[in-house]
Design a protein around this motif. Sequence first.
Motif, PDB file in Angstrom:
ATOM      1  N   SER A   1       0.562  -0.821  -0.089  1.00 58.42           N
ATOM      2  CA  SER A   1       0.129   0.299   0.073  1.00 58.42           C
ATOM      3  C   SER A   1       0.473   1.352   0.038  1.00 58.42           C
ATOM      4  CB  SER A   1      -0.521   0.691   1.259  1.00 58.42           C
ATOM      5  OG  SER A   1      -1.765  -1.178   1.175  1.00 58.42           O
ATOM      6  N   LEU A   2       0.758   2.533  -0.853  1.00 61.72           N
ATOM      7  CA  LEU A   2       1.603   3.151  -1.513  1.00 61.72           C
ATOM      8  C   LEU A   2       3.031   3.582  -1.002  1.00 61.72           C
ATOM      9  CD1 LEU A   2      -0.955   5.511   1.508  1.00 61.72           C
ATOM     10  CD2 LEU A   2      -1.468   5.297  -0.818  1.00 61.72           C
TER      11      LEU A   2
ATOM     12  N   HIS B   1       4.910   4.525  -5.455  1.00 57.81           N
ATOM     13  CA  HIS B   1       4.991   5.931  -6.196  1.00 57.81           C
ATOM     14  C   HIS B   1       6.292   5.815  -4.782  1.00 57.81           C
ATOM     15  CE1 HIS B   1       3.468   6.783  -2.044  1.00 57.81           C
ATOM     16  NE2 HIS B   1       3.595   7.856  -2.226  1.00 57.81           N
TER      17      HIS B   1
ATOM     18  N   SER C   1      10.745  -1.225  -8.707  1.00 60.64           N
ATOM     19  CA  SER C   1       9.469  -1.838  -8.537  1.00 60.64           C
ATOM     20  C   SER C   1       9.297  -3.181  -9.276  1.00 60.64           C
ATOM     21  CB  SER C   1       7.817  -0.592  -9.164  1.00 60.64           C
ATOM     22  OG  SER C   1       7.986   0.672  -8.594  1.00 60.64           O
TER      23      SER C   1
ATOM     24  N   ASP D   1      -2.260   1.857  -4.573  1.00 61.12           N
ATOM     25  CA  ASP D   1      -1.272   3.182  -4.688  1.00 61.12           C
ATOM     26  C   ASP D   1      -1.891   4.395  -5.438  1.00 61.12           C
ATOM     27  OD1 ASP D   1       1.236   4.645  -4.842  1.00 61.12           O
ATOM     28  OD2 ASP D   1       2.496   2.720  -4.897  1.00 61.12           O
TER      29      ASP D   1
ATOM     30  N   TYR E   1       6.838   6.828 -11.286  1.00 61.43           N
ATOM     31  CA  TYR E   1       5.649   6.262 -10.883  1.00 61.43           C
ATOM     32  C   TYR E   1       3.961   6.486 -12.545  1.00 61.43           C
ATOM     33  CZ  TYR E   1       1.586   4.345  -8.978  1.00 61.43           C
ATOM     34  OH  TYR E   1       0.080   3.793  -8.438  1.00 61.43           O
TER      35      TYR E   1
ATOM     36  N   ASN F   1      -7.393   7.404  -6.450  1.00 61.16           N
ATOM     37  CA  ASN F   1      -6.020   5.878  -5.785  1.00 61.16           C
ATOM     38  C   ASN F   1      -6.370   4.669  -7.369  1.00 61.16           C
ATOM     39  OD1 ASN F   1      -4.363   6.951  -4.167  1.00 61.16           O
ATOM     40  ND2 ASN F   1      -6.573   7.307  -3.013  1.00 61.16           N
TER      41      ASN F   1
END
Length: 295
Positions: free
Chosen positions: A174-175, A178, A185, A206, A230, A256
């Motif tokens: 989660s989050l 970015h 990633s 995200d 991102y 999101n």
Amino acid sequence: MTVRQDTIWERFLSPVVRLLIDEDGLRRYADSIDWEKESDRYRRDDVTIPSYYSSQNFHGVTNGYLNSDAAVTYDPITQYVLPPNESIVRQALVDAVKVKPRRILDLGCGTGSTTLMLKQAFPQAEVIGLDLSPYMLVRAEDKARNAGLEILWRHGNAEKTGLRDASFDLVTASLLFHETPDAVSLAILRETFRLLVTGGQVLILDGNQKTLRQLQWLNDIFEEPYIREYATGSIDANMGAAGFEAVRSQDVWWINQVTSGIKPIATENVRQYTPTSVDNNDLEGLGSPAFGIMA
């Protein structure tokens, strides 16, 4: 890297948020903990902090998350910067779980907000929260103890966790993405693929990449060193490149997104991502643990 003083966040939004939070209460909480002693309980010698993480400031905090200030202030600030409501946004990830997990790994768990929600939703599952910052883990453990939840907190790098192959039914983040370069990633998703059982599910919550590409000004509000990279990338494509199938992103209040993928039974040949018509709610054909088909 010094904190930029000309950001919209620094000039306008940060002072507003400070009016909404109990700074005296936060200071008392911060002073009540021996952060170095407590963080040493989690700090592992075999964990190398990558330069992309240690050399940058995040959200205007010097040294990013590698200090107790970040652990203390993260929750009070985040509740005001995730519209329409932080709990609603994080709940979208929990609601997207389609497997019946026995073991859950929450990568980049931070102060454990999503991790706690996963444990509450799946109380019989073993839940592990992993993060690069031992200070964030101290805060996460405190929250779990106050909530009466048994969660294992682990200091580690999501790119190379050191955990066993095929040992989790569900891996979440989660989050996190970015705040990482695109290559990192992808490395995290490949590690996730290794950690999941066949039929296991990955869920990434995200910022909405389509929205961020349209709102360049939004990328200037917070001090986020990798937000533009991102925004121009594609979690869907990276998931496909890592070998996941049934890849699907859904909007969460426009700003999101939650992206889901399944580790297929046939993993000998990792395929590049192509759009799929497979319904993400119909996982039986992919050997999901939800249907009793295990590795």
